[in-house]
Design a protein around this motif. Structure first.
Motif, PDB file in Angstrom:
ATOM      1  N   PHE A  86       0.795  -1.220   0.000  1.00  0.00           N
ATOM      2  CA  PHE A  86       0.000   0.000   0.000  1.00  0.00           C
ATOM      3  C   PHE A  86       0.835   1.281   0.000  1.00  0.00           C
ATOM      4  N   PRO A  87       1.858   1.423   0.848  1.00  0.00           N
ATOM      5  CA  PRO A  87       2.643   2.656   0.748  1.00  0.00           C
ATOM      6  C   PRO A  87       3.383   2.770  -0.584  1.00  0.00           C
ATOM      7  N   VAL A  88       3.796   1.652  -1.152  1.00  0.00           N
ATOM      8  CA  VAL A  88       4.471   1.699  -2.456  1.00  0.00           C
ATOM      9  C   VAL A  88       3.475   2.126  -3.538  1.00  0.00           C
ATOM     10  N   LEU A  89       2.248   1.631  -3.453  1.00  0.00           N
ATOM     11  CA  LEU A  89       1.222   2.037  -4.409  1.00  0.00           C
ATOM     12  C   LEU A  89       0.932   3.535  -4.297  1.00  0.00           C
ATOM     13  N   TYR A  90       0.817   4.040  -3.062  1.00  0.00           N
ATOM     14  CA  TYR A  90       0.599   5.478  -2.873  1.00  0.00           C
ATOM     15  C   TYR A  90       1.755   6.288  -3.464  1.00  0.00           C
ATOM     16  N   LEU A  91       2.968   5.828  -3.281  1.00  0.00           N
ATOM     17  CA  LEU A  91       4.132   6.530  -3.824  1.00  0.00           C
ATOM     18  C   LEU A  91       4.110   6.500  -5.350  1.00  0.00           C
ATOM     19  N   PHE A  92       3.751   5.360  -5.923  1.00  0.00           N
ATOM     20  CA  PHE A  92       3.653   5.231  -7.373  1.00  0.00           C
ATOM     21  C   PHE A  92       2.588   6.179  -7.932  1.00  0.00           C
ATOM     22  N   ASN A  93       1.431   6.207  -7.269  1.00  0.00           N
ATOM     23  CA  ASN A  93       0.354   7.101  -7.713  1.00  0.00           C
ATOM     24  C   ASN A  93       0.753   8.566  -7.583  1.00  0.00           C
ATOM     25  N   PHE A  94       1.478   8.913  -6.521  1.00  0.00           N
ATOM     26  CA  PHE A  94       1.968  10.281  -6.378  1.00  0.00           C
ATOM     27  C   PHE A  94       2.830  10.668  -7.566  1.00  0.00           C
ATOM     28  N   SER A  95       3.780   9.817  -7.922  1.00  0.00           N
ATOM     29  CA  SER A  95       4.705  10.168  -8.991  1.00  0.00           C
ATOM     30  C   SER A  95       3.983  10.289 -10.335  1.00  0.00           C
ATOM     31  N   ARG A  96       3.061   9.382 -10.614  1.00  0.00           N
ATOM     32  CA  ARG A  96       2.306   9.443 -11.873  1.00  0.00           C
ATOM     33  C   ARG A  96       1.455  10.701 -11.961  1.00  0.00           C
ATOM     34  N   LYS A  97       0.738  10.982 -10.881  1.00  0.00           N
ATOM     35  CA  LYS A  97      -0.166  12.131 -10.896  1.00  0.00           C
ATOM     36  C   LYS A  97       0.604  13.451 -10.859  1.00  0.00           C
ATOM     37  N   MET A  98       1.760  13.468 -10.200  1.00  0.00           N
ATOM     38  CA  MET A  98       2.561  14.692 -10.190  1.00  0.00           C
ATOM     39  C   MET A  98       3.091  14.984 -11.590  1.00  0.00           C
ATOM     40  N   LYS A  99       3.573  13.970 -12.281  1.00  0.00           N
ATOM     41  CA  LYS A  99       4.043  14.167 -13.662  1.00  0.00           C
ATOM     42  C   LYS A  99       2.901  14.665 -14.538  1.00  0.00           C
ATOM     43  N   SER A 100       1.730  14.078 -14.372  1.00  0.00           N
ATOM     44  CA  SER A 100       0.566  14.486 -15.150  1.00  0.00           C
ATOM     45  C   SER A 100       0.175  15.931 -14.833  1.00  0.00           C
ATOM     46  N   ALA A 101       0.190  16.296 -13.560  1.00  0.00           N
ATOM     47  CA  ALA A 101      -0.172  17.656 -13.158  1.00  0.00           C
ATOM     48  C   ALA A 101       0.805  18.676 -13.719  1.00  0.00           C
ATOM     49  N   LEU A 102       2.084  18.362 -13.694  1.00  0.00           N
ATOM     50  CA  LEU A 102       3.080  19.300 -14.198  1.00  0.00           C
ATOM     51  C   LEU A 102       3.016  19.421 -15.722  1.00  0.00           C
ATOM     52  N   ASN A 103       2.711  18.320 -16.401  1.00  0.00           N
ATOM     53  CA  ASN A 103       2.628  18.369 -17.867  1.00  0.00           C
ATOM     54  C   ASN A 103       1.387  19.101 -18.358  1.00  0.00           C
ATOM     55  N   SER A 104       0.272  18.942 -17.631  1.00  0.00           N
ATOM     56  CA  SER A 104      -0.988  19.533 -18.092  1.00  0.00           C
ATOM     57  C   SER A 104      -1.388  20.783 -17.317  1.00  0.00           C
ATOM     58  N   ASN A 105      -0.587  21.170 -16.319  1.00  0.00           N
ATOM     59  CA  ASN A 105      -0.876  22.351 -15.486  1.00  0.00           C
ATOM     60  C   ASN A 105      -2.258  22.208 -14.843  1.00  0.00           C
ATOM     61  N   ASN A 106      -2.541  21.032 -14.283  1.00  0.00           N
ATOM     62  CA  ASN A 106      -3.855  20.669 -13.768  1.00  0.00           C
ATOM     63  C   ASN A 106      -3.840  20.641 -12.243  1.00  0.00           C
ATOM     64  N   ASN A 107      -4.666  21.502 -11.648  1.00  0.00           N
ATOM     65  CA  ASN A 107      -4.731  21.576 -10.183  1.00  0.00           C
ATOM     66  C   ASN A 107      -5.344  20.327  -9.560  1.00  0.00           C
ATOM     67  N   ASP A 108      -6.319  19.724 -10.228  1.00  0.00           N
ATOM     68  CA  ASP A 108      -6.952  18.519  -9.676  1.00  0.00           C
ATOM     69  C   ASP A 108      -5.956  17.371  -9.591  1.00  0.00           C
ATOM     70  N   GLU A 109      -5.125  17.230 -10.621  1.00  0.00           N
ATOM     71  CA  GLU A 109      -4.084  16.198 -10.599  1.00  0.00           C
ATOM     72  C   GLU A 109      -3.050  16.494  -9.515  1.00  0.00           C
ATOM     73  N   LEU A 110      -2.718  17.765  -9.342  1.00  0.00           N
ATOM     74  CA  LEU A 110      -1.757  18.155  -8.301  1.00  0.00           C
ATOM     75  C   LEU A 110      -2.307  17.826  -6.921  1.00  0.00           C
ATOM     76  N   THR A 111      -3.587  18.124  -6.718  1.00  0.00           N
ATOM     77  CA  THR A 111      -4.232  17.810  -5.437  1.00  0.00           C
ATOM     78  C   THR A 111      -4.240  16.303  -5.194  1.00  0.00           C
ATOM     79  N   SER A 112      -4.570  15.550  -6.225  1.00  0.00           N
ATOM     80  CA  SER A 112      -4.595  14.095  -6.105  1.00  0.00           C
ATOM     81  C   SER A 112      -3.194  13.541  -5.825  1.00  0.00           C
ATOM     82  N   ALA A 113      -2.189  14.135  -6.465  1.00  0.00           N
ATOM     83  CA  ALA A 113      -0.810  13.691  -6.237  1.00  0.00           C
ATOM     84  C   ALA A 113      -0.425  13.894  -4.775  1.00  0.00           C
TER      85      ALA A 113
END
Length: 148
Positions: A86-113
């Motif tokens: 579970f902590p590894v999954l949370y870390l994986f999801n953070f990294s994916r969503k952070m990359k997505s938020a930075l690429n698309s300038n999306n606040n919802d993705e940043l919040t989710s990350a």
């Protein structure tokens, strides 16, 4: 015409230095999460192999006289791997969503990350408290048993 609040019109407006730090952090957390998944897989395979091997080796159980099956020790590794998932999954999801938020300038993705990062650290923190508590209980019981 309805006016939007400052929170509704907020845009991802961070200095380039911070954006660079977040991008580098997401790269490293992605790397560490992949290593974590590999480690979990190895722990599960090792635990299952140990459980099966100890039952197949003649005389492989030095605790047979006590009624303890050695396969339980292997299954212990499988249980630890499941907790670690579970902590590894949370870390994986953070990294994916952070990359997505930075690429698309999306606040919802940043919040989710950041929500996933919070969940990662919350899980690790609670798990650490539980382990330290178990150590204290074992120490107290050992002291009581030693005094008898």
């Amino acid at each position: 015409m309805e006016e939007k609040s400052a929170f509704e019109t907020f845009e991802l407006n961070l200095p380039p230095v911070i954006l660079g730090f977040l991008k580098e952090t997401s790269t490293w957390t992605y790397f560490l999460s992949i290593l974590g998944f590999i480690g979990i897989g190895l722990m599960i395979l090792g635990g299952l192999f140990f459980s099966l091997a100890m039952n197949l080796i003649p005389g492989g159980n030095p605790y047979a006289g006590l009624g303890v099956d050695m396969s339980y020790f292997g299954m212990f590794y499988v249980v630890i791997a499941l907790f670690y998932f579970f902590p590894v999954l949370y870390l994986f999801n953070f990294s994916r969503k952070m990359k997505s938020a930075l690429n698309s300038n999306n606040n919802d993705e940043l919040t989710s990350a950041f929500s996933n990062l919070k969940s990662h650290y919350k899980f690790i923190g609670i798990f650490t408290i539980v382990i330290i508590s178990l150590y204290v209980l074992i120490f107290v019981f050992a002291m009581i048993a030693g005094a008898m």
